[in-house]
Structures are given as structure tokens and as C-alpha cells.
Design an enzyme around this catalytic site. Structure first.
Site, PDB file in Angstrom:
ATOM      1  N   GLU A 292      35.654  44.856  40.460  1.00  0.00           N
ATOM      2  CA  GLU A 292      35.788  44.834  39.141  1.00  0.00           C
ATOM      3  C   GLU A 292      34.060  45.123  38.754  1.00  0.00           C
ATOM      4  O   GLU A 292      33.172  44.437  39.064  1.00  0.00           O
ATOM      5  CB  GLU A 292      36.205  43.489  38.615  1.00  0.00           C
ATOM      6  N   LYS A 347      42.100  46.647  31.870  1.00  0.00           N
ATOM      7  CA  LYS A 347      42.464  45.552  31.772  1.00  0.00           C
ATOM      8  C   LYS A 347      42.951  45.172  30.550  1.00  0.00           C
ATOM      9  O   LYS A 347      42.413  45.143  29.521  1.00  0.00           O
ATOM     10  CB  LYS A 347      41.182  44.650  31.816  1.00  0.00           C
ATOM     11  N   CYS A 397      40.572  40.689  38.057  1.00  0.00           N
ATOM     12  CA  CYS A 397      40.110  39.384  37.766  1.00  0.00           C
ATOM     13  C   CYS A 397      40.892  38.427  37.159  1.00  0.00           C
ATOM     14  O   CYS A 397      41.964  37.926  37.665  1.00  0.00           O
ATOM     15  CB  CYS A 397      38.750  39.472  37.067  1.00  0.00           C
TER      16      CYS A 397
END
Length: 533
Positions: A292, A347, A397
Site C-alpha cells: 500500500e 480503498k 490494509c
């Protein structure tokens, strides 16, 4: 009657035993308080990096003794203390992240906020505790409290869910049936069942012992019986996957100023990997994964084009991406050696107070830096990409803590889960191991292999049964290369979706209402009897 002797004081309406009783009450209160805090800490010890999953039901057994005979306000207070015993040590990594600039206020405030949910749940446990089958209803209430705190306030924070303490052990296979909610319920009902079992056994009340035995034993037996059903074999072939861990400076919050270093490190490690592939030192991967936000990206990037051409392998690149005139997003890109940048996923579930700041007016109480920060823009598409002939789930994440992100991707055809993450913010703390435990749980829940690619560790390859086959250390530059199975079969958990969670929450609400009705009737009966006397 004889006159009182010198030096004595005649009581004035207070029973002579009152001082002793008051002293005993204080002792009992302090003992319960200590047991609540100790039980919370034992629960914390069940989380990674320790492999002590069996401590979780024991923690709830201890907490069950605390709640016995308590009323609403007592349950609230003891539950809050139990929560502090868990969250203060569990979330101490916030200190590594924020450092001296912020002090301890954010860590203490977040721990207290999450502990308040457990306090409220414990208060409601006292309402359902008199219902038949109390351990079952109390466990449902505890697990139901995880749903609102996942989303509110400020975007919620699901860290420390009961299921996340169980990446391995007797209960773990239950994740494949009902996901994290069912797994968490099984752990808590076992603990509360143990409490009831010990109480009734101590009284030699053998008739009442049957239900506690069922509550304490059946979840363990069910979990163990399900282990042979957890499939790990390839159903759509295998893929050789490489995870690039370029490393990062261990500087906590100051990592925001080290984006150039982060990019340079991952470019350098990619060059090392390309050399290893050319020399035959490692097998040629089918897919390479960067972590990420390993680079900043705006429009074109000739350097990344060249790096991926040198690798000769389709690569997932994690980037802080900002189109001209738009807001920054946390994005994973498919990068092809021949055609360059392609599909992307941004995300959806951003980190509160890190990638966006909810309740800015309140947040200003804890930090002076808000005026210099902007919010990222969340994505809206499912976390799934096509790369190297493979449908891949790509929760980024923090998203691994949310049930829906990986579940939606698997139900959309993902054969493999890839978790790009940047844990360099948190130093040598337990945070990265706590997240790895979540990834292991998701592997079992969805019946998929998981590839964790971290900037600074721990990167890992995980089998569909949650077994870690290979991993890196923290703050090292290294690449993992290994073969993982592709699977297509969906688990019962994926087919049921969120209905397991909805069912547990609904049953908990019904139990609380039933408990309130029962309490009201008992009070009414007591009042009637008093008047009759």
C-alpha cells in the site's frame, strides 16, 4: 435492663452489623473490580503476536463471575473496566504511531470509547442474565455490541473484535460457516458457559448443569469437527506470487515526509527481485505485489513502466494517487509489462483520523495539525481486480478488519486475496501481527489463500486454512516468492453474507426486551406481595 457501661455508644437505628457488612461490600467491590480488569488483560493476551487463543474464553469466564448478580449500573462500570483492561494494552501501538507530538490523549480516548461499548454490553448482559439459557443471550449481547462500534462514531473502529483473537485454534473453522460474528459468539458463549458450569457444580445443582455444559462444550466440539472441511487444495490451478517489501524508515508519524524514500526503497528491491528472476535464483512469478502507498502517483510514470518491464511480470502497485484537480485516493493499480497502467481499485474504508478526519471540531482537542491535513476520497467499486489471468480480491490494509470488503470480492469471483499494507507507521509494535491475524482469519472465512505485502513487514503467504507458510521480519528489505492455490468454491459464510451478523444482533435485541419484560413483571409481583403483607 442494665444501664450501658462506660465507653459504649447506644446504636441509633443502625444495625450493629452494618460496619462489618459495609467493609465486606467494599472488599467484594474491589475484588470484582480487580477481576474485571484482570479478565480484560487476559483477553488481550489472547491476541497476536501470542498464540494463546484459548485465553479468550477463559477471560470471558472470569468476566462472567464479575457480572453474576450485578444490576444495570454495576454491569456498566465493570464492563468498562474489562474493556480498559483489553484496549489499553491492545492499542498501545498508537503511541508508536503518534509519538510525543500528540501525547497519550488519542490512545486513552480511543481505548475509553471502545471500552464504553463493552460497558454498555455488560449492562445489557445483566438484563438478560435471568433468562433461561443466560450464557447464550449474554454472548449474543457482547457480539452484537461489535456491530455499532464498527461504524460509529467517526467511522467506527473494529479492532479488538473477539474473532480476531482466533487465527488458529479450536474455534477457527467456525469462521467458514458464519464468519467473524459466529466465531466470536462461540468464544464468548464458551466462556460464559464455563462460569455457569462452575457455579452450578459448586452448588451441586446437577439438574441445572446441563445447559452450561452444552454452552461450554458444543462450540469447541463443533469447531474441531469442522477442521477436516477446511479445503486448501487448488481448484483453479496455482499462481507463483512475489511480495515486494522495500522497507521504510522507522519514524512513526514522520513517515508522511518520507514518500520519496519509500518509493526509492521499493524500486531498489524490485530491481533486486528482477535480477533474482533473471538468474533463476527464484522461480518466475505470475504476479508481483507492491505494498500500500509505496509510491506517489499523478498521471504517467515512465520509471514504473520501466521497472515492470524489467520484471516482466504483471504487478500490483500501491499508490497515493491524485488526478489533477481531484482528491487523493489510496489506490491499487494493475501494471502490465507491455501495456502499462491498467485497472485500479481505490480503498473504500478509510482510516478515521488518518486518511480522513471525522468530527474535526472534536479532533482539534487532541491535535494541532488538522488545518494542514485533507481527507482522502474513498472508492466505491468492489475490491476485486483481474491480473495475470486471476480474479484477485484486494482489500487495502485497514479494510481487512471489515467483513464486507473481502466477502463482496470473493462473491464477485475472487480466487485469491491480496492484502497490500503499510505498517511502517507503527514501529516494532504488535499492530502488524494483529493485522496478520485478521488476514489468517479471512483465509479460513473465505477459503482463499492470502498474500500480505507490507512496506516494512510482516509480509506473508497464507494458506486457505490460515497457516503462514513463509513470512518476513519487520523493517527489512526482502521479497517473498511462493506458490499459492486458487480456489473457486464459496464458503457457507460467504453465501450467508451479513445475515449471520443480523441474526445475532436481532436475537440479542429480542433477549434484552424479554429481560426487561421479565424484570418489570418481577418488580410488579414484588410490589403486590409487599402491599398484601
Amino acid at each position: 435492663m442494665a444501664a450501658p457501661s462506660a465507653g459504649t455508644v447506644e446504636p441509633t437505628g443502625v444495625p450493629a452489623s452494618r460496619p462489618a457488612r459495609t467493609k465486606r461490600n467494599w472488599r467484594a467491590w474491589l475484588l470484582r473490580l480487580a477481576l474485571a480488569a484482570a479478565s480484560g488483560f487476559v483477553f488481550y493476551l489472547s491476541f497476536a503476536p501470542r498464540d494463546l487463543w484459548w485465553l479468550a474464553p477463559l477471560a470471558f469466564a472470569g468476566f462472567g463471575f464479575v457480572l453474576r448478580g450485578r444490576r444495570l449500573w454495576g454491569g456498566l462500570g465493570y464492563g468498562f473496566v474489562f474493556g480498559l483492561g483489553l484496549y489499553l494494552p491492545l492499542l498501545f501501538w498508537l503511541q508508536d504511531f503518534l509519538g510525543r507530538s500528540f501525547g497519550s490523549a488519542p490512545w486513552l480516548a480511543l481505548s475509553a470509547a471502545l471500552a464504553a461499548y463493552l460497558g454498555l454490553a455488560a449492562a445489557l448482559c445483566t438484563v438478560v442474565a435471568r433468562l433461561p439459557g443466560a450464557p447464550v443471550w449474554m454472548a449474543m449481547v457482547i457480539i452484537a455490541s461489535e456491530t455499532p462500534r464498527t461504524w460509529w462514531p467517526g467511522g467506527g473502529f473494529p479492532w479488538g473484535r473477539v474473532a480476531f483473537s482466533q487465527p488458529e485454534g479450536a474455534f477457527t473453522p467456525l469462521a467458514s460457516v458464519g464468519g467473524a460474528p459466529l466465531l466470536g459468539f462461540a468464544v464468548v458463549v464458551t466462556g460464559f458457559g464455563l462460569t455457569a458450569l462452575l457455579v452450578h457444580a459448586g452448588r451441586r445443582d446437577w439438574r441445572a448443569v446441563r445447559l452450561p455444559v452444552v454452552a461450554a462444550v458444543v462450540p469447541v466440539v463443533a469447531g474441531l469437527a469442522l477442521w477436516p472441511t477446511i479445503g486448501t487444495g487448488a481448484q483453479a490451478g496455482t499462481r507463483t506470487v512475489a511480495a515486494v517489501q522495500g522497507n521504510a524508515p522507522d519514524v512513526g508519524l514522520d513517515l508522511m515526509y518520507e514518500s520519496a524514500t519509500l518509493r526509492a526503497n521499493h524500486l531498489a528491491q524490485s530491481e533486486v527481485l528482477a535480477g533474482q528472476i533473471r538468474s533463476g535464483a527464484v522461480p518466475r512469478p505470475d504476479l508481483i505485489v507492491w505494498p500500500e502507498t509505496a509510491t506517489d502517483l499523478t498521471t504517467t510514470d515512465p520509471v514504473l513502466d520501466q521497472v515492470v518491464r524489467d520484471l516482466g511480470v504483471p504487478t500490483l502497485i500501491g499508490a497515493r494517487y491524485r488526478e489533477p484537480g481531484s482528491t487523493t485516493q489510496n489506490t491499487e493499480f494493475v501494471w502490465d509489462p507491455a501495456t502499462g497502467r491498467g485497472q485500479s481499485y481505490s480503498k473504500q474504508q478509510l482510516v478515521p483520523f488518518a486518511e480522513f478526519v471525522p468530527m474535526r471540531a472534536i479532533a482539534r482537542w487532541f491535535t494541532p495539525f488538522l488545518d494542514d491535513t485533507g481527507d482522502m476520497r474513498p472508492g466505491s467499486a468492489p475490491a476485486v481486480l483481474d491480473i495475470a489471468g486471476t480474479r484477485v480480491a484486494v482489500p487495502i490494509c485497514y479494510e481487512i478488519a471489515y467483513d464486507y470488503v473481502s466477502r463482496d470480492a470473493v462473491n464477485d469471483g475472487a480466487q485469491l486475496i491480496v492484502l497490500p499494507t503499510n505498517n511502517a507507521w507503527y514501529g516494532h509494535s504488535e499492530m502488524t501481527y494483529q493485522q496478520l491475524a485478521m488476514a489468517r482469519l479471512r483465509a479460513v472465512e473465505h477459503g482463499r489463500a492470502v498474500v500480505v505485502s507490507s512496506t516494512s513487514g510482516v509480509s506473508a503467504l497464507i494458506e486457505p486454512d490460515g497457516t503462514v507458510t513463509v513470512s518476513t521480519s519487520q523493517f527489512t528489505a526482502e521479497s517473498l516468492v511462493g506458490s499459492v492455490p486458487l480456489r473457486t468454491q464459496t464458503t457457507l459464510s460467504d453465501r450467508l453474507g451479513a445475515w449471520t451478523e443480523y441474526g445475532l444482533v436481532g436475537a440479542a435485541l429480542v433477549a434484552v426486551l424479554a429481560g426487561l419484560v421479565l424484570r418489570s413483571r418481577n418488580r410488579g409481583a414484588s410490589t403486590t406481595a409487599t402491599r398484601a403483607e
